[in-house]
Design a protein around this motif. Structure first.
Motif, PDB file in Angstrom:
ATOM      1  N   VAL A  83     -22.405 -20.969   8.548  1.00  0.00           N
ATOM      2  CA  VAL A  83     -22.266 -20.791   9.994  1.00  0.00           C
ATOM      3  C   VAL A  83     -23.583 -21.086  10.706  1.00  0.00           C
ATOM      4  N   CYS A  84     -24.690 -20.600  10.161  1.00  0.00           N
ATOM      5  CA  CYS A  84     -26.000 -20.856  10.784  1.00  0.00           C
ATOM      6  C   CYS A  84     -26.356 -22.342  10.733  1.00  0.00           C
ATOM      7  N   LEU A  85     -26.111 -22.985   9.605  1.00  0.00           N
ATOM      8  CA  LEU A  85     -26.399 -24.414   9.499  1.00  0.00           C
ATOM      9  C   LEU A  85     -25.533 -25.224  10.462  1.00  0.00           C
ATOM     10  N   GLY A  86     -24.278 -24.846  10.617  1.00  0.00           N
ATOM     11  CA  GLY A  86     -23.413 -25.550  11.555  1.00  0.00           C
ATOM     12  C   GLY A  86     -23.884 -25.425  12.992  1.00  0.00           C
ATOM     13  N   PHE A  87     -24.452 -24.272  13.351  1.00  0.00           N
ATOM     14  CA  PHE A  87     -24.970 -24.100  14.713  1.00  0.00           C
ATOM     15  C   PHE A  87     -26.151 -25.033  14.959  1.00  0.00           C
ATOM     16  N   PHE A  88     -27.120 -25.047  14.041  1.00  0.00           N
ATOM     17  CA  PHE A  88     -28.270 -25.930  14.221  1.00  0.00           C
ATOM     18  C   PHE A  88     -27.858 -27.403  14.130  1.00  0.00           C
ATOM     19  N   GLY A  89     -26.886 -27.723  13.279  1.00  0.00           N
ATOM     20  CA  GLY A  89     -26.420 -29.095  13.186  1.00  0.00           C
ATOM     21  C   GLY A  89     -25.761 -29.558  14.476  1.00  0.00           C
ATOM     22  N   SER A  90     -25.002 -28.690  15.128  1.00  0.00           N
ATOM     23  CA  SER A  90     -24.367 -29.071  16.397  1.00  0.00           C
ATOM     24  C   SER A  90     -25.407 -29.320  17.486  1.00  0.00           C
ATOM     25  N   VAL A  91     -26.478 -28.524  17.503  1.00  0.00           N
ATOM     26  CA  VAL A  91     -27.549 -28.737  18.497  1.00  0.00           C
ATOM     27  C   VAL A  91     -28.257 -30.063  18.242  1.00  0.00           C
TER      28      VAL A  91
END
Length: 228
Positions: free
Chosen positions: A87-95
């Protein structure tokens, strides 16, 4: 234009996958009790990463949270860590993906945006791998207990959250791969266009200079009053 469309498709796939992966954490049904070989069929047992519950025939559910994080089984702790990391990696990846896309006005030059978008693709691939590993580890524990003849406790089957997690992980991996391939194609095309335009500009400048210099061998045209 093709690379821009590929980036938009990759961004939509990765965002959809990240949403699915994030939705697996609060989902209740990670495993559901199996009626195969059991006598009690009026109650349904189910559990997730945070609690275990039982639902009777009237639809009333009684849940019990796991009392201690340190007393949990190792596979549950590993699944928690992997899913939270996803979940954390997906947030930074979307940014990073939003900043690195060509259709956005932030991120600096084209080379910097290409690097940022490629980094976003790698982050989404890692996000998908974490989610895939966490769901597969949980499913392996369920299936190993189900097919173990010496296991006499309550047996469970795969819940809906595992399939949602696998679908989200697949979308993240596919979208991240498209991100990386589209950026690789995009980084090659500007260099070719720049070299071609440079050569054309040099040829055009030489042509202009050649045309501006008068030709001494050409016959001169004098005015009618030139010899007066």
């Amino acid at each position: 234009m093709a690379s821009t469309s590929a980036e938009i498709v990759a961004f939509l796939l990765t965002i959809s996958g990240w949403v699915l992966v994030s939705s697996t954490l609060p989902t209740d049904y990670w495993k559901v009790s199996s009626i195969d070989g059991t006598v009690i069929t009026t109650a349904t047992f189910w559990a997730n990463l945070w609690k275990t519950c039982v639902t009777d025939s009237t639809g009333v559910s009684n849940c019990k949270d796991f009392p201690s994080m340190l007393a949990l089984d190792g596979y549950i702790q590993a699944c928690r860590g992997l899913m939270i990391s996803a979940v954390c990696l997906g947030f930074f990846g979307s940014v990073f993906g939003l900043v690195g896309m060509k259709c956005t006005k932030i991120g600096g030059s084209d080379q910097n945006k290409a690097r940022i978008a490629c980094l976003a693709g790698l982050i989404f691939i890692l996000c998908g791998l974490c989610s895939m590993t966490g769901c597969s580890l949980y499913a392996h524990r369920i299936t190993s207990e189900f097919f173990d003849p010496s296991f006499v406790a309550q047996k469970y089957e795969l819940g809906a959250a595992l399939f949602i997690g696998w679908a989200g992980a697949s979308l993240c991996i596919i979208g991240g791969s498209i991100f990386c391939f589209s950026i690789a194609e995009n980084s090659k095309s500007p260099r070719r266009a720049y070299a071609y335009n440079g050569a054309a500009s040099v040829m055009s400048s030489r042509t202009k200079i050649h045309n501006s210099v008068p030709d001494k061998t050409s016959p001169k045209h004098f005015d009618k009053n030139a010899y007066v």
